[in-house]
Scaffold this motif. Structure first.
Motif, PDB file in Angstrom:
ATOM      1  N   VAL A  94       5.587  10.828  54.565  1.00 12.36           N
ATOM      2  CA  VAL A  94       4.509  11.419  53.764  1.00 12.36           C
ATOM      3  C   VAL A  94       3.974  12.666  54.449  1.00 12.36           C
ATOM      4  N   LEU A  95       3.822  12.610  55.749  1.00 10.96           N
ATOM      5  CA  LEU A  95       3.331  13.757  56.510  1.00 10.96           C
ATOM      6  C   LEU A  95       4.287  14.943  56.388  1.00 10.96           C
ATOM      7  N   TRP A  96       5.594  14.695  56.501  1.00 15.45           N
ATOM      8  CA  TRP A  96       6.584  15.761  56.374  1.00 15.45           C
ATOM      9  C   TRP A  96       6.593  16.356  54.969  1.00 15.45           C
ATOM     10  N   VAL A  97       6.485  15.508  53.960  1.00 19.20           N
ATOM     11  CA  VAL A  97       6.465  16.006  52.575  1.00 19.20           C
ATOM     12  C   VAL A  97       5.248  16.895  52.360  1.00 19.20           C
ATOM     13  N   LEU A  98       4.097  16.465  52.824  1.00 18.60           N
ATOM     14  CA  LEU A  98       2.888  17.275  52.680  1.00 18.60           C
ATOM     15  C   LEU A  98       2.978  18.576  53.469  1.00 18.60           C
ATOM     16  N   ALA A  99       3.599  18.530  54.638  1.00 16.85           N
ATOM     17  CA  ALA A  99       3.765  19.744  55.439  1.00 16.85           C
ATOM     18  C   ALA A  99       4.680  20.737  54.724  1.00 16.85           C
ATOM     19  N   ILE A 100       5.742  20.249  54.128  1.00 12.58           N
ATOM     20  CA  ILE A 100       6.670  21.126  53.403  1.00 12.58           C
ATOM     21  C   ILE A 100       5.987  21.731  52.182  1.00 12.58           C
ATOM     22  N   ILE A 101       5.244  20.923  51.439  1.00 11.70           N
ATOM     23  CA  ILE A 101       4.517  21.431  50.267  1.00 11.70           C
ATOM     24  C   ILE A 101       3.500  22.486  50.692  1.00 11.70           C
ATOM     25  N   GLY A 102       2.802  22.249  51.778  1.00 11.53           N
ATOM     26  CA  GLY A 102       1.828  23.217  52.287  1.00 11.53           C
ATOM     27  C   GLY A 102       2.488  24.517  52.712  1.00 11.53           C
ATOM     28  N   ALA A 103       3.650  24.424  53.362  1.00 13.71           N
ATOM     29  CA  ALA A 103       4.361  25.631  53.797  1.00 13.71           C
ATOM     30  C   ALA A 103       4.838  26.438  52.597  1.00 13.71           C
ATOM     31  N   VAL A 104       5.363  25.769  51.589  1.00  9.66           N
ATOM     32  CA  VAL A 104       5.819  26.465  50.376  1.00  9.66           C
ATOM     33  C   VAL A 104       4.640  27.128  49.678  1.00  9.66           C
ATOM     34  N   ALA A 105       3.510  26.435  49.599  1.00  7.23           N
ATOM     35  CA  ALA A 105       2.325  27.015  48.963  1.00  7.23           C
ATOM     36  C   ALA A 105       1.821  28.225  49.747  1.00  7.23           C
ATOM     37  N   ALA A 106       1.858  28.154  51.055  1.00  7.52           N
ATOM     38  CA  ALA A 106       1.413  29.289  51.876  1.00  7.52           C
ATOM     39  C   ALA A 106       2.335  30.494  51.683  1.00  7.52           C
ATOM     40  N   ILE A 107       3.631  30.270  51.672  1.00  7.42           N
ATOM     41  CA  ILE A 107       4.588  31.359  51.458  1.00  7.42           C
ATOM     42  C   ILE A 107       4.402  31.970  50.076  1.00  7.42           C
ATOM     43  N   ALA A 108       4.194  31.122  49.069  1.00  6.41           N
ATOM     44  CA  ALA A 108       3.972  31.632  47.715  1.00  6.41           C
ATOM     45  C   ALA A 108       2.688  32.454  47.645  1.00  6.41           C
ATOM     46  N   GLY A 109       1.642  32.004  48.313  1.00  6.23           N
ATOM     47  CA  GLY A 109       0.377  32.745  48.332  1.00  6.23           C
ATOM     48  C   GLY A 109       0.528  34.097  49.007  1.00  6.23           C
ATOM     49  N   ILE A 110       1.248  34.133  50.103  1.00  6.40           N
ATOM     50  CA  ILE A 110       1.479  35.397  50.801  1.00  6.40           C
ATOM     51  C   ILE A 110       2.304  36.343  49.943  1.00  6.40           C
ATOM     52  N   ALA A 111       3.346  35.808  49.298  1.00  7.15           N
ATOM     53  CA  ALA A 111       4.192  36.645  48.440  1.00  7.15           C
ATOM     54  C   ALA A 111       3.382  37.219  47.282  1.00  7.15           C
ATOM     55  N   TYR A 112       2.504  36.428  46.695  1.00 10.83           N
ATOM     56  CA  TYR A 112       1.672  36.911  45.593  1.00 10.83           C
ATOM     57  C   TYR A 112       0.701  37.993  46.080  1.00 10.83           C
ATOM     58  N   ALA A 113       0.125  37.798  47.252  1.00  9.68           N
ATOM     59  CA  ALA A 113      -0.808  38.785  47.794  1.00  9.68           C
ATOM     60  C   ALA A 113      -0.094  40.109  48.073  1.00  9.68           C
ATOM     61  N   VAL A 114       1.115  40.047  48.621  1.00 15.05           N
ATOM     62  CA  VAL A 114       1.885  41.262  48.880  1.00 15.05           C
ATOM     63  C   VAL A 114       2.236  41.945  47.571  1.00 15.05           C
ATOM     64  N   TYR A 115       2.630  41.164  46.570  1.00 14.60           N
ATOM     65  CA  TYR A 115       2.957  41.713  45.250  1.00 14.60           C
ATOM     66  C   TYR A 115       1.750  42.433  44.649  1.00 14.60           C
ATOM     67  N   ARG A 116       0.594  41.804  44.697  1.00 15.01           N
ATOM     68  CA  ARG A 116      -0.619  42.418  44.130  1.00 15.01           C
ATOM     69  C   ARG A 116      -1.010  43.680  44.895  1.00 15.01           C
ATOM     70  N   PHE A 117      -0.768  43.709  46.192  1.00  7.93           N
ATOM     71  CA  PHE A 117      -1.126  44.854  47.014  1.00  7.93           C
ATOM     72  C   PHE A 117      -0.243  46.057  46.696  1.00  7.93           C
TER      73      PHE A 117
END
Length: 77
Positions: free
Chosen positions: A23-46
């Motif tokens: 469960v910890l690994w699954v949550l860590a992977i989901i968090g990492a994917v969400a962080a990467i997606a957030g960064i990609a969106y911020a770069v796109y908007r910039f």
């Protein structure tokens, strides 16, 4: 008999720890994917140009030019 019970409880604890780790690994992977997606969106908007801002500036310029033309026509009369 005690020894067998101890082994069974030890095996059950190991299973629970494996489940917690999974469960910890699954949550860590989901968090990492969400962080990467957030960064990609911020770069796109910039880096994406703001086309609406350009449109508003052009509209304001045209609007001002129209009224300036009317003022000049009235002065000529």
């Amino acid at each position: 008999m005690n020894r067998i019970e101890d082994l069974i409880t030890a095996l059950q604890k190991k299973e629970e720890e494996k489940n917690k780790n999974t469960v910890l690994w699954v949550l860590a992977i989901i968090g990492a994917v969400a962080a990467i997606a957030g960064i990609a969106y911020a770069v796109y908007r910039f880096f994406t140009p703001d086309y609406l801002e350009d449109f508003e500036e052009d509209f304001d310029d045209d609007f001002d030019d129209y009224f300036e033309d009317e003022d000049e026509d009235e002065e000529d009369k």
